[in-house]
Design a protein around this motif. Structure first.
Motif, PDB file in Angstrom:
ATOM      1  N   VAL A   1     -18.947 -23.249  -6.856  1.00 56.14           N
ATOM      2  CA  VAL A   1     -19.692 -22.510  -7.873  1.00 56.14           C
ATOM      3  C   VAL A   1     -18.784 -22.200  -9.057  1.00 56.14           C
ATOM      4  O   VAL A   1     -17.656 -21.743  -8.882  1.00 56.14           O
ATOM      5  N   VAL A   2     -19.284 -22.469 -10.251  1.00 56.72           N
ATOM      6  CA  VAL A   2     -18.627 -22.022 -11.476  1.00 56.72           C
ATOM      7  C   VAL A   2     -19.561 -20.964 -12.051  1.00 56.72           C
ATOM      8  O   VAL A   2     -20.727 -21.247 -12.323  1.00 56.72           O
ATOM      9  N   ALA A   3     -19.065 -19.736 -12.168  1.00 61.66           N
ATOM     10  CA  ALA A   3     -19.927 -18.633 -12.605  1.00 61.66           C
ATOM     11  C   ALA A   3     -19.201 -17.744 -13.598  1.00 61.66           C
ATOM     12  O   ALA A   3     -17.970 -17.678 -13.615  1.00 61.66           O
ATOM     13  N   ILE A   4     -19.996 -17.046 -14.392  1.00 62.72           N
ATOM     14  CA  ILE A   4     -19.465 -16.042 -15.307  1.00 62.72           C
ATOM     15  C   ILE A   4     -18.939 -14.883 -14.456  1.00 62.72           C
ATOM     16  O   ILE A   4     -19.603 -14.438 -13.518  1.00 62.72           O
ATOM     17  N   LYS A   5     -17.764 -14.397 -14.791  1.00 65.04           N
ATOM     18  CA  LYS A   5     -17.139 -13.299 -14.041  1.00 65.04           C
ATOM     19  C   LYS A   5     -17.790 -11.982 -14.462  1.00 65.04           C
ATOM     20  O   LYS A   5     -17.250 -11.205 -15.245  1.00 65.04           O
TER      21      LYS A   5
ATOM     22  N   GLY B   1     -15.085 -21.133  -5.512  1.00 65.91           N
ATOM     23  CA  GLY B   1     -15.541 -21.509  -6.846  1.00 65.91           C
ATOM     24  C   GLY B   1     -14.598 -20.973  -7.898  1.00 65.91           C
ATOM     25  O   GLY B   1     -13.486 -20.527  -7.581  1.00 65.91           O
ATOM     26  N   ILE B   2     -15.058 -21.003  -9.124  1.00 71.41           N
ATOM     27  CA  ILE B   2     -14.245 -20.527 -10.247  1.00 71.41           C
ATOM     28  C   ILE B   2     -15.057 -19.506 -11.033  1.00 71.41           C
ATOM     29  O   ILE B   2     -16.192 -19.781 -11.433  1.00 71.41           O
ATOM     30  N   LEU B   3     -14.461 -18.331 -11.233  1.00 64.69           N
ATOM     31  CA  LEU B   3     -15.089 -17.304 -12.061  1.00 64.69           C
ATOM     32  C   LEU B   3     -14.478 -17.379 -13.454  1.00 64.69           C
ATOM     33  O   LEU B   3     -13.257 -17.391 -13.610  1.00 64.69           O
ATOM     34  N   VAL B   4     -15.345 -17.435 -14.461  1.00 66.30           N
ATOM     35  CA  VAL B   4     -14.913 -17.594 -15.845  1.00 66.30           C
ATOM     36  C   VAL B   4     -15.106 -16.275 -16.583  1.00 66.30           C
ATOM     37  O   VAL B   4     -16.206 -15.729 -16.617  1.00 66.30           O
ATOM     38  N   ASP B   5     -14.032 -15.783 -17.173  1.00 65.37           N
ATOM     39  CA  ASP B   5     -14.066 -14.548 -17.951  1.00 65.37           C
ATOM     40  C   ASP B   5     -14.628 -14.873 -19.333  1.00 65.37           C
ATOM     41  O   ASP B   5     -13.918 -15.411 -20.187  1.00 65.37           O
ATOM     42  N   MET B   6     -15.911 -14.576 -19.532  1.00 66.34           N
ATOM     43  CA  MET B   6     -16.584 -14.986 -20.768  1.00 66.34           C
ATOM     44  C   MET B   6     -17.681 -13.986 -21.110  1.00 66.34           C
ATOM     45  O   MET B   6     -18.423 -13.559 -20.233  1.00 66.34           O
ATOM     46  N   MET B   7     -17.768 -13.616 -22.356  1.00 61.43           N
ATOM     47  CA  MET B   7     -18.782 -12.671 -22.821  1.00 61.43           C
ATOM     48  C   MET B   7     -19.920 -13.424 -23.504  1.00 61.43           C
ATOM     49  O   MET B   7     -19.705 -14.527 -24.029  1.00 61.43           O
ATOM     50  N   PRO B   8     -21.134 -12.839 -23.530  1.00 56.48           N
ATOM     51  CA  PRO B   8     -22.250 -13.487 -24.223  1.00 56.48           C
ATOM     52  C   PRO B   8     -21.888 -13.767 -25.685  1.00 56.48           C
ATOM     53  O   PRO B   8     -21.246 -12.954 -26.347  1.00 56.48           O
ATOM     54  N   GLY B   9     -22.271 -14.925 -26.159  1.00 59.21           N
ATOM     55  CA  GLY B   9     -22.003 -15.311 -27.538  1.00 59.21           C
ATOM     56  C   GLY B   9     -20.639 -15.945 -27.738  1.00 59.21           C
ATOM     57  O   GLY B   9     -20.350 -16.496 -28.795  1.00 59.21           O
TER      58      GLY B   9
END
Length: 152
Positions: free
Chosen positions: A35-39, A53-61
């Motif tokens: 799983v690749v998901a937003i953290k 999986g991999i958690l990605v540190d990412m904000m909307p926009g």
């Protein structure tokens, strides 16, 4: 068809921000996909970063470069993705399967000390935490049952 897609994917990408629980990552891991998901939200509690999986540190926009990088990491190393998928399957069975559900349900009932016929509000000052936790477990159980039934 959905089960086949989940089982044959290198990874499943899950992008909701601040999703409360999110059953999709659990379904994907149970099917053996990384799983690749937003953290954010539920995936922080269900996806083991770097393991299932991999958690990605990412904000909307924000630019999707980090997300694309995580997906690319698994595409160029399918052995890594397959290993994460296998570990994810075992993790879901161990943490969210029927056995752990039964144990946790029993623990919650015994820990909260709710006597038959007594109102939850009388026991825990509103019972929200108990009800919330029981609701989460019921959602997982229903999703697991639904997914298992779709495999047949």
């Amino acid at each position: 068809e959905r089960a086949t897609l989940l089982q044959s994917a290198i990874c499943v990408v899950y992008t909701p921000h601040r999703e409360h629980f999110g059953i999709v990552p659990l379904e994907a891991m149970y099917a053996g996909s990384a799983v690749v998901a937003i953290k954010s939200g539920g995936p922080k509690e269900t996806v083991l970063d770097g393991i299932t999986g991999i958690l990605v540190d990412m904000m909307p926009g924000e630019s999707c470069e980090k997300l694309a990088g995580a997906i690319g990491e698994l595409l160029v190393d399918p052995i890594k993705a397959i290993g994460m998928g296998k570990r994810g399957h075992e993790y879901v069975k161990e943490k969210f399967g029927l056995g752990p559900f039964r144990q946790e349900w029993k623990r919650l009932v015994e820990e909260e000390g709710i006597v038959r016929g007594q109102r939850r509000k009388e026991v825990s000052g509103g019972g929200i935490s108990v009800i919330y936790r029981i609701g989460i477990f019921l959602m997982v159980l229903i999703a697991w049952w639904y997914y298992s039934a779709s495999q047949s």
